[in-house]
Design a protein around this motif. Structure first.
Motif, PDB file in Angstrom:
ATOM      1  N   LEU A   6       0.772  -1.233   0.043  1.00  0.00           N
ATOM      2  CA  LEU A   6      -0.042   0.156  -0.065  1.00  0.00           C
ATOM      3  C   LEU A   6       0.858   1.313   0.029  1.00  0.00           C
ATOM      4  O   LEU A   6       0.581   2.391  -0.666  1.00  0.00           O
ATOM      5  CB  LEU A   6      -0.815   0.132   1.320  1.00  0.00           C
ATOM      6  N   ARG A   7       2.054   1.144   0.528  1.00  0.00           N
ATOM      7  CA  ARG A   7       2.807   2.235   0.739  1.00  0.00           C
ATOM      8  C   ARG A   7       3.549   2.395  -0.869  1.00  0.00           C
ATOM      9  O   ARG A   7       3.787   3.577  -1.350  1.00  0.00           O
ATOM     10  CB  ARG A   7       4.153   1.951   1.796  1.00  0.00           C
ATOM     11  N   HIS A   8       3.888   1.263  -1.485  1.00  0.00           N
ATOM     12  CA  HIS A   8       4.114   1.507  -2.945  1.00  0.00           C
ATOM     13  C   HIS A   8       3.138   1.917  -3.690  1.00  0.00           C
ATOM     14  O   HIS A   8       3.414   2.952  -4.891  1.00  0.00           O
ATOM     15  CB  HIS A   8       4.817   0.151  -3.463  1.00  0.00           C
ATOM     16  N   THR A   9       1.767   1.681  -3.277  1.00  0.00           N
ATOM     17  CA  THR A   9       0.808   2.107  -4.165  1.00  0.00           C
ATOM     18  C   THR A   9       0.546   3.490  -4.080  1.00  0.00           C
ATOM     19  O   THR A   9       0.681   4.327  -5.052  1.00  0.00           O
ATOM     20  CB  THR A   9      -0.406   1.547  -3.859  1.00  0.00           C
ATOM     21  N   HIS A  10       0.699   4.276  -2.768  1.00  0.00           N
ATOM     22  CA  HIS A  10       0.578   5.351  -2.409  1.00  0.00           C
ATOM     23  C   HIS A  10       1.743   6.291  -3.140  1.00  0.00           C
ATOM     24  O   HIS A  10       1.364   7.242  -4.023  1.00  0.00           O
ATOM     25  CB  HIS A  10       0.907   5.697  -1.218  1.00  0.00           C
ATOM     26  N   PHE A  20       2.803   9.150 -10.608  1.00  0.00           N
ATOM     27  CA  PHE A  20       2.021   9.074 -12.096  1.00  0.00           C
ATOM     28  C   PHE A  20       1.084  10.326 -12.052  1.00  0.00           C
ATOM     29  O   PHE A  20       0.964  10.753 -13.219  1.00  0.00           O
ATOM     30  CB  PHE A  20       1.064   7.911 -12.008  1.00  0.00           C
ATOM     31  N   ALA A  21       0.921  11.134 -11.012  1.00  0.00           N
ATOM     32  CA  ALA A  21      -0.109  12.168 -10.745  1.00  0.00           C
ATOM     33  C   ALA A  21       0.995  13.381 -11.217  1.00  0.00           C
ATOM     34  O   ALA A  21       0.453  14.682 -11.120  1.00  0.00           O
ATOM     35  CB  ALA A  21      -0.675  12.453  -9.558  1.00  0.00           C
ATOM     36  N   GLY A  22       2.296  13.195 -11.262  1.00  0.00           N
ATOM     37  CA  GLY A  22       3.105  14.353 -11.504  1.00  0.00           C
ATOM     38  C   GLY A  22       3.955  14.919 -10.466  1.00  0.00           C
ATOM     39  O   GLY A  22       4.477  15.985 -10.711  1.00  0.00           O
ATOM     40  N   VAL A  23       3.803  14.274  -9.285  1.00  0.00           N
ATOM     41  CA  VAL A  23       4.395  14.677  -8.129  1.00  0.00           C
ATOM     42  C   VAL A  23       6.092  14.518  -8.258  1.00  0.00           C
ATOM     43  O   VAL A  23       6.204  13.441  -8.725  1.00  0.00           O
ATOM     44  CB  VAL A  23       3.966  14.323  -6.933  1.00  0.00           C
ATOM     45  N   SER A  24       6.785  15.402  -7.881  1.00  0.00           N
ATOM     46  CA  SER A  24       8.153  15.431  -7.900  1.00  0.00           C
ATOM     47  C   SER A  24       8.741  14.316  -7.179  1.00  0.00           C
ATOM     48  O   SER A  24       8.202  13.842  -6.183  1.00  0.00           O
ATOM     49  CB  SER A  24       8.936  16.692  -7.706  1.00  0.00           C
ATOM     50  N   ILE A  25       9.774  13.706  -7.656  1.00  0.00           N
ATOM     51  CA  ILE A  25      10.581  12.590  -6.835  1.00  0.00           C
ATOM     52  C   ILE A  25      10.835  13.130  -5.442  1.00  0.00           C
ATOM     53  O   ILE A  25      10.873  12.326  -4.350  1.00  0.00           O
ATOM     54  CB  ILE A  25      11.446  11.981  -7.805  1.00  0.00           C
ATOM     55  N   ALA A  26      11.227  14.283  -5.531  1.00  0.00           N
ATOM     56  CA  ALA A  26      11.839  14.950  -4.208  1.00  0.00           C
ATOM     57  C   ALA A  26      10.684  15.038  -3.291  1.00  0.00           C
ATOM     58  O   ALA A  26      11.171  14.474  -2.120  1.00  0.00           O
ATOM     59  CB  ALA A  26      12.697  16.369  -4.317  1.00  0.00           C
ATOM     60  N   SER A  27       9.692  15.544  -3.464  1.00  0.00           N
ATOM     61  CA  SER A  27       8.349  15.478  -2.773  1.00  0.00           C
ATOM     62  C   SER A  27       7.923  14.107  -2.288  1.00  0.00           C
ATOM     63  O   SER A  27       7.558  13.919  -1.307  1.00  0.00           O
ATOM     64  CB  SER A  27       7.376  16.084  -3.398  1.00  0.00           C
ATOM     65  N   TYR A  41      11.438   3.239  -7.532  1.00  0.00           N
ATOM     66  CA  TYR A  41      10.427   3.187  -8.284  1.00  0.00           C
ATOM     67  C   TYR A  41      10.972   3.562  -9.697  1.00  0.00           C
ATOM     68  O   TYR A  41      10.375   4.282 -10.426  1.00  0.00           O
ATOM     69  CB  TYR A  41       9.539   4.412  -7.857  1.00  0.00           C
ATOM     70  N   LEU A  42      12.177   2.769  -9.879  1.00  0.00           N
ATOM     71  CA  LEU A  42      12.759   3.145 -11.067  1.00  0.00           C
ATOM     72  C   LEU A  42      12.184   2.744 -12.475  1.00  0.00           C
ATOM     73  O   LEU A  42      12.091   3.474 -13.789  1.00  0.00           O
ATOM     74  CB  LEU A  42      14.192   2.277 -11.251  1.00  0.00           C
ATOM     75  N   HIS A  43      11.158   1.468 -12.349  1.00  0.00           N
ATOM     76  CA  HIS A  43      10.355   1.226 -13.552  1.00  0.00           C
ATOM     77  C   HIS A  43       9.241   2.410 -13.968  1.00  0.00           C
ATOM     78  O   HIS A  43       8.978   2.594 -14.866  1.00  0.00           O
ATOM     79  CB  HIS A  43       9.704  -0.058 -13.313  1.00  0.00           C
ATOM     80  N   ILE A  44       8.661   2.956 -12.836  1.00  0.00           N
ATOM     81  CA  ILE A  44       7.887   3.895 -12.759  1.00  0.00           C
ATOM     82  C   ILE A  44       8.528   5.296 -13.561  1.00  0.00           C
ATOM     83  O   ILE A  44       7.815   5.955 -14.628  1.00  0.00           O
ATOM     84  CB  ILE A  44       7.144   4.407 -11.725  1.00  0.00           C
ATOM     85  N   ILE A  45       9.517   5.675 -12.975  1.00  0.00           N
ATOM     86  CA  ILE A  45      10.250   7.012 -13.352  1.00  0.00           C
ATOM     87  C   ILE A  45      10.685   6.651 -14.912  1.00  0.00           C
ATOM     88  O   ILE A  45      10.371   7.616 -15.981  1.00  0.00           O
ATOM     89  CB  ILE A  45      11.509   6.934 -12.719  1.00  0.00           C
ATOM     90  N   LYS A  46      11.089   5.478 -15.310  1.00  0.00           N
ATOM     91  CA  LYS A  46      11.325   5.150 -16.880  1.00  0.00           C
ATOM     92  C   LYS A  46      10.316   5.373 -17.685  1.00  0.00           C
ATOM     93  O   LYS A  46      10.012   5.973 -18.683  1.00  0.00           O
ATOM     94  CB  LYS A  46      11.913   3.713 -16.991  1.00  0.00           C
ATOM     95  N   GLU A  47       9.033   4.963 -17.142  1.00  0.00           N
ATOM     96  CA  GLU A  47       7.541   5.039 -17.838  1.00  0.00           C
ATOM     97  C   GLU A  47       7.432   6.430 -18.192  1.00  0.00           C
ATOM     98  O   GLU A  47       6.905   7.034 -18.977  1.00  0.00           O
ATOM     99  CB  GLU A  47       6.730   4.192 -16.948  1.00  0.00           C
ATOM    100  N   LEU A  48       7.441   7.330 -16.971  1.00  0.00           N
ATOM    101  CA  LEU A  48       7.211   8.687 -16.901  1.00  0.00           C
ATOM    102  C   LEU A  48       8.281   9.537 -17.825  1.00  0.00           C
ATOM    103  O   LEU A  48       7.725  10.269 -18.669  1.00  0.00           O
ATOM    104  CB  LEU A  48       7.391   9.131 -15.607  1.00  0.00           C
ATOM    105  N   GLU A  49       9.132   9.066 -18.025  1.00  0.00           N
ATOM    106  CA  GLU A  49      10.291   9.521 -18.872  1.00  0.00           C
ATOM    107  C   GLU A  49       9.904   9.330 -20.481  1.00  0.00           C
ATOM    108  O   GLU A  49      10.003  10.286 -21.263  1.00  0.00           O
ATOM    109  CB  GLU A  49      11.597   9.167 -18.571  1.00  0.00           C
ATOM    110  N   ASN A  50       9.622   8.063 -20.535  1.00  0.00           N
ATOM    111  CA  ASN A  50       8.848   7.772 -21.954  1.00  0.00           C
ATOM    112  C   ASN A  50       7.749   8.797 -22.348  1.00  0.00           C
ATOM    113  O   ASN A  50       7.722   9.340 -23.457  1.00  0.00           O
ATOM    114  CB  ASN A  50       8.494   6.116 -22.168  1.00  0.00           C
ATOM    115  N   LYS A  51       6.728   9.093 -21.617  1.00  0.00           N
ATOM    116  CA  LYS A  51       5.675   9.939 -21.653  1.00  0.00           C
ATOM    117  C   LYS A  51       6.011  11.235 -21.892  1.00  0.00           C
ATOM    118  O   LYS A  51       5.707  12.056 -22.721  1.00  0.00           O
ATOM    119  CB  LYS A  51       4.834   9.808 -20.392  1.00  0.00           C
TER     120      LYS A  51
END
Length: 332
Positions: A255-259, A265-272, A289-299
């Protein structure tokens, strides 16, 4: 004296004996119990792999052999941790003249290829189904606990330690400054480091709900703890809710990972996100969350490409650079 620590003669003292004494003198009581237990595990491996190696005979060659043998059944990161836990003791032995030279110098860290690890989490639709299945009709129960973790991303032990005084309903925040030792039954314990302590912003609905639930509770007593609690208890309840909701079965830590994932995905910065989760370093967030960051970079690449093809963007770009615009080609 009865309490005098008896040490074997320096010439015959094994490294395992020295390391055990070093742990007792320098680490016991100076580090958290969970950290000391990791050092103890390192000691067990030393006794297993080099039980008879004399301290003065520790060289770069046999130290590298020790690391190599340990790495045969451990991943590289675990071997790095093993190396660092030994190095502190070895450098002290060098400073004390028990070893002539630092045998850890230029050590090569090996290890098994890590298994593919991907943080398991729910998507927004699945999380909505889970939260809709929660029973929030009565007093505080584990469903309320699941709701809180899902909306704050707190660690299990952090959420267990919450008291009414940790909530600031006027500012809609929850303060995280301690954890609950559910493994050893020792109650409140400090957070592992300063970055773990933080204030987490919550939405007005969650603030209103918990304000009503904790208003008559003792200010400094945990709101969820009434008896000895285990991680499996909450995970068992969460599993039932997942099955009923027809979604993948996850753990309370997921659930922590989900949050965190939904925030990214909503655009909140990695630092925040790192600050909200209480990560010691932003690197921890990036690795997890490398896999998510890469997916966001592709977008982002797609978005940049789309913007570059836009005539309105090109006009704005030329205007900002004070380039005469007679057509799209003028600034290309």
């Amino acid at each position: 004296m009865k309490n005098e620590i008896k040490k074997p003669p320096t010439e015959s003292q094994t490294f395992a004996e020295y390391y055990e004494s070093w742990l007792r003198i320098y680490k016991k009581g100076a580090v958290r119990e969970v950290t000391f237990n990791r050092y103890q595990m390192t000691l067990l491996w030393v006794k297993r792999l080099i039980p008879n190696l004399v301290l003065r005979d520790l060289t770069r060659l046999n130290y590298q052999d020790l690391l190599n043998r340990y790495a045969e059944c451990h991943e590289k990161q675990t071997t790095i941790d093993f190396h660092h836990q030994l190095k502190g003791a070895i450098l002290d032995a060098v400073d004390d003249g028990l070893i002539d030279r630092d045998p850890t110098r230029k050590a090569i860290i090996k290890g098994r290829v890590p298994r593919s690890k991907k943080a398991k989490f729910l998507n927004q639709f699945e999380l909505h189904k889970l939260l809709s299945a929660l029973d929030l009709s009565g007093s505080l129960n584990w469903d309320w606990f699941i709701l809180l973790v899902a909306k704050t991303g707190m660690r299990f032990s952090e959420a267990l330690a919450l008291t009414p005084s940790d909530f600031d309903f006027s500012r809609q925040t929850v303060s995280v400054g301690k954890t609950w030792d559910y493994k050893h039954g020792k109650g409140f314990v400090p957070t592992k480091n300063k970055t773990f302590s933080r204030k987490i912003q919550i939405d007005w609905q969650l603030a209103t709900q918990f304000a009503a639930m904790v208003k008559d509770m003792p200010e400094n007593k945990p709101i969820f703890i009434h008896k000895r609690i285990f991680n499996s208890t909450v995970n068992g309840r969460l599993k039932k809710l997942c099955v009923v909701s027809g979604i993948p079965v996850i753990s309370i830590h997921s659930l922590r990972h989900t949050h965190a994932s939904l925030l990214l995905f909503a655009g909140v910065s990695i630092a925040s996100v790192a600050r909200r989760l209480g990560h010691a370093s932003i690197n921890t967030t990036q690795k997890t969350y490398l896999h998510i960051i890469k997916e966001l970079e592709n977008k982002d690449v797609d978005l940049v490409e789309c913007k570059l093809k836009s005539k309105s963007y090109l006009f704005y770009y030329c205007y900002e650079l004070a380039v005469p615009v007679y057509g799209v080609s003028s600034c290309m």
